[in-house]
Structures are given as C-alpha cells and as structure tokens.
Design a protein around this motif. Structure first.
Motif, short mmCIF file in Angstrom:
data_model
loop_
_atom_site.label_atom_id
_atom_site.label_comp_id
_atom_site.label_asym_id
_atom_site.label_seq_id
_atom_site.Cartn_x
_atom_site.Cartn_y
_atom_site.Cartn_z
N LYS A 15 49.21 30.34 37.13
CA LYS A 15 48.62 31.21 36.11
C LYS A 15 47.71 30.47 35.49
O LYS A 15 48.02 29.24 35.07
CB LYS A 15 49.72 32.07 35.25
CG LYS A 15 48.70 32.72 34.03
CD LYS A 15 49.82 33.50 33.22
CE LYS A 15 49.10 34.25 32.17
NZ LYS A 15 50.18 35.06 30.99
N GLY A 16 46.45 30.64 35.57
CA GLY A 16 45.27 30.24 34.95
C GLY A 16 44.71 28.98 35.72
O GLY A 16 43.57 28.70 35.18
N LYS A 17 45.14 28.83 37.02
CA LYS A 17 44.43 27.81 37.78
C LYS A 17 43.41 28.75 38.60
O LYS A 17 43.37 30.11 38.79
CB LYS A 17 45.38 27.25 38.71
CG LYS A 17 46.32 26.27 38.09
CD LYS A 17 47.22 25.60 38.87
CE LYS A 17 48.26 24.75 38.20
NZ LYS A 17 49.49 24.11 39.07
N GLU A 18 42.40 28.07 39.21
CA GLU A 18 41.26 28.87 39.84
C GLU A 18 40.94 28.40 41.05
O GLU A 18 40.92 27.06 41.42
CB GLU A 18 39.89 28.49 38.88
CG GLU A 18 38.83 29.34 39.52
CD GLU A 18 37.79 29.36 38.26
OE1 GLU A 18 36.55 29.75 38.75
OE2 GLU A 18 37.68 28.94 37.37
N SER B 44 37.77 36.94 40.28
CA SER B 44 37.57 35.62 39.67
C SER B 44 38.11 34.46 40.12
O SER B 44 37.78 33.23 39.75
CB SER B 44 38.09 35.75 37.96
OG SER B 44 39.34 35.64 38.14
N HIS C 183 34.48 41.58 34.68
CA HIS C 183 35.22 40.39 34.99
C HIS C 183 34.26 39.29 34.27
O HIS C 183 34.82 38.01 34.35
CB HIS C 183 35.34 40.11 36.48
CG HIS C 183 36.40 40.92 37.23
ND1 HIS C 183 36.21 42.23 37.66
CD2 HIS C 183 37.64 40.46 37.42
CE1 HIS C 183 37.39 42.68 37.94
NE2 HIS C 183 38.35 41.88 37.76
N ILE D 28 40.94 33.57 39.74
CA ILE D 28 42.06 32.95 38.73
C ILE D 28 43.48 33.41 38.80
O ILE D 28 43.54 34.61 39.30
CB ILE D 28 41.50 33.33 37.25
CG1 ILE D 28 40.20 32.37 36.87
CG2 ILE D 28 42.62 32.98 36.22
CD1 ILE D 28 39.47 32.87 35.69
N ASP E 134 30.40 27.22 33.61
CA ASP E 134 30.84 28.03 32.68
C ASP E 134 29.96 29.07 32.23
O ASP E 134 30.27 29.76 31.10
CB ASP E 134 31.41 27.17 31.47
CG ASP E 134 32.47 26.18 32.08
OD1 ASP E 134 33.39 26.55 32.90
OD2 ASP E 134 32.48 25.28 31.49
N TRP F 248 46.56 36.52 42.28
CA TRP F 248 45.41 35.91 42.06
C TRP F 248 44.31 37.03 41.89
O TRP F 248 44.33 38.00 42.71
CB TRP F 248 45.02 35.14 43.06
CG TRP F 248 45.99 33.78 43.34
CD1 TRP F 248 47.10 33.74 44.29
CD2 TRP F 248 45.90 32.83 42.79
NE1 TRP F 248 47.69 32.68 43.86
CE2 TRP F 248 47.02 31.81 43.24
CE3 TRP F 248 44.90 31.71 41.99
CZ2 TRP F 248 47.08 30.48 42.95
CZ3 TRP F 248 45.08 30.49 41.62
CH2 TRP F 248 46.04 29.75 42.16
N SER F 249 43.30 37.00 41.11
CA SER F 249 42.33 37.89 41.18
C SER F 249 41.26 37.64 42.14
O SER F 249 40.74 36.44 42.37
CB SER F 249 41.63 37.56 39.58
OG SER F 249 40.32 38.44 39.90
#
Length: 301
Positions: free
Chosen positions: A125-128, A116, A292, A118, A201, A112-113
C-alpha cells in the motif's frame, strides 16, 4: 471506496501471451492498438481484444511489463512489473476504485490502481509502479507500416475483435463508469478525451480534440520543454521532452518540424528519437483523469 463488481479473475488476465507476426495476422488496418517498443522489439495489442482480458503480463525487449486497459476510463497504461527488485504478475481483482480497474498481484495480493499505479490495500500500500512509455492508441495500419517486424497479441485464436463490448457506453456522453464521478469540473465535457501527463508531482491534461485540430502543442512544465502531438487519421498521440531551446513549428506525418527546419522523428525504439524523449502519456476520459488527479491543470486549445 473500493467497490467489488465481479469475482476475482472474473475477467481473465493473460499470463502467458502468444503472438503471431504482422504477416500472419488478419487485423484490419483501422483496428485500434496499443503499440509498445522496447530495445527494438515491437508489440501490438488490440484494444477490443483487451476488453476481454484487461491485463497482459509480458516481457518485451527483456523488460517485464504489464499492458493494462480499463474500458470504463478509456485508459491504456503499460507498467513495469519489477518493483524494488521483485517481479510481480498482475490479475484483474474484480474491483473498481473511482470507476477504474483495480489490479492485484499474485505474489502478495496487494490491490493496485490501474490509473495511478499506486498500491491501495495490502503489503505494498502506498507504493507506486513505474509507467513505461508506449503508444496508447494507434491504428494497426500505421503501426504495421512503422514496425513491419511487430508481433501481435493472440488470444483464443483471435488477434482482434471487430466490436467493443462498450460501444453503447462510449456513445452515452454522461455515463461515468458504474458509479457517479467524485469531482464535478466543467472545464471540459465529462467524457471528452484528454492526454494526461504526470511530471514531477504535478498532473496535466490536454484536450485531445483540440490537439488533433492543430497537430502539436508546445509548453513548459516545471522547467521541462514539452511537446504533445496528435494525428486524427492514424489515432496516434504522444508526449515528448524536447531539448532546451528547441521550438517546434508543426507536425508533418511522422515528424515534428522545428522552427529552424530541423526534423525530429516521432517513432524510434520507444524511448529516444533524434533528441526527443517519449514520455508516458495517458489517454483518458476527462472525468476519470480528474477523479484520480484533482489538482490537474487543463489545456483546451
């Protein structure tokens, strides 16, 4: 690219945090803290102490959170540890992505970043992750005065450390983490500090130096009435959603003063304060925020 710089858990996250009361602590008033209040429970986490851990898995006011700190980016972010009904516990992967901390979760080993929130690799992967509104930097003296009932993180017998491991890095105005920055943008100096917001967004950066000079800046973002405020002396900053039609004239100590004289407290239970909604603002070096959030807008005074 995700780069490996240390072994997994080479920097040990805190899984079972311990605390002392404000009265028991021996923290100097000038110490920089992350402040967090959820459902009336207050916590304080020394930034210098977090240099040695970077992540604290915690439960505050009944909410499971991860208090995270990346010294290379100068970012402190609190995340909800619940995602899609599942609880996650986070550790330090020993990896960096765009010079920022990469976390992993013990449950699925997803990467996980930190900056961000994410998922970068793995099952999620791709979830936040959801950011929890906090006070990313505030002096201990101010926090203790505001919340005398606060608890203070303790690790290995310490509630704080006197010096940061990153003092030389902070002095060097051009060094950008361990790797070159990925985007060049001269709207702000490379390592100037910004208050970052992600709303609907879109991403927005406010130069912290300029904000501290005037105390408060009001704007509208995607139809939302926003006020960003800062106090240089206490190191506090925060971003708030303000009711439609309210115009803020100035900041006065711990309050915002409306053009009609109405007063709004900046500090309450960490979510709502006399009509203000605390937003999850992020303090960051400009280069890190930009890498980012390449489409970010900028306010520089």
């Amino acid at each position: 690219e995700i780069a490996t710089v240390l072994g997994k858990d080479g920097i040990p996250a805190i899984w079972d945090p311990e605390y002392v009361s404000a009265e028991e602590s021996e923290v100097p008033d000038e110490t920089d803290m992350i402040g967090l209040v959820i459902n009336g429970e207050a916590r304080a986490y020394s930034l210098n102490l977090l240099d040695r851990h970077e992540i604290v898995n915690d439960t505050v006011g009944g909410r499971k959170v991860a208090v995270t700190w990346c010294p290379l980016c100068n970012t402190s972010i609190v995340y909800d540890r619940m995602l899609e009904g599942n609880e996650f516990n986070f550790g330090v992967s020993g990896k960096l992505w765009k010079n920022a901390l990469v976390m992993y979760d013990r449950e699925t080993d997803t990467l996980w970043s930190h900056l961000s929130g994410i998922g970068l690799e793995g099952q999620h992967k791709g979830k936040e992750l959801q950011i929890v509104a906090s006070y990313p930097k505030i002096s201990w003296g101010e926090w203790r005065s505001l919340y005398p009932q606060t608890l203070v993180l303790i690790s290995r017998g310490l509630t704080y450390t006197a010096d940061s491991n990153y003092e030389d890095y902070y002095i060097d105005k051009e060094k950008t983490g361990l790797f070159p920055r990925t985007i060049e943008d001269t709207r702000l100096p490379t390592k100037s500090l910004v208050v970052g917001l992600r709303l609907k967004d879109s991403s927005h950066a406010f130069a912290l130096d300029a904000l501290q000079e005037i105390g408060v800046h009001q704007t509208e973002i995607n139809g939302v009435n926003i006020v960003v405020a800062a106090n240089r002396e206490t190191r506090f900053f925060g971003a708030y959603e303000v009711p439609a039609g309210v115009e803020i004239d100035r900041i006065d100590d711990r309050q915002l003063i409306g053009s009609d004289g109405e007063r709004f407290s900046l500090f309450a239970d960490g979510t709502d304060s006399a009509g203000l909604k605390l937003l999850p603002a992020i303090r960051s070096f400009w280069f890190a925020w930009l890498d980012h959030h390449p489409d970010t807008s900028v306010w520089s005074g």
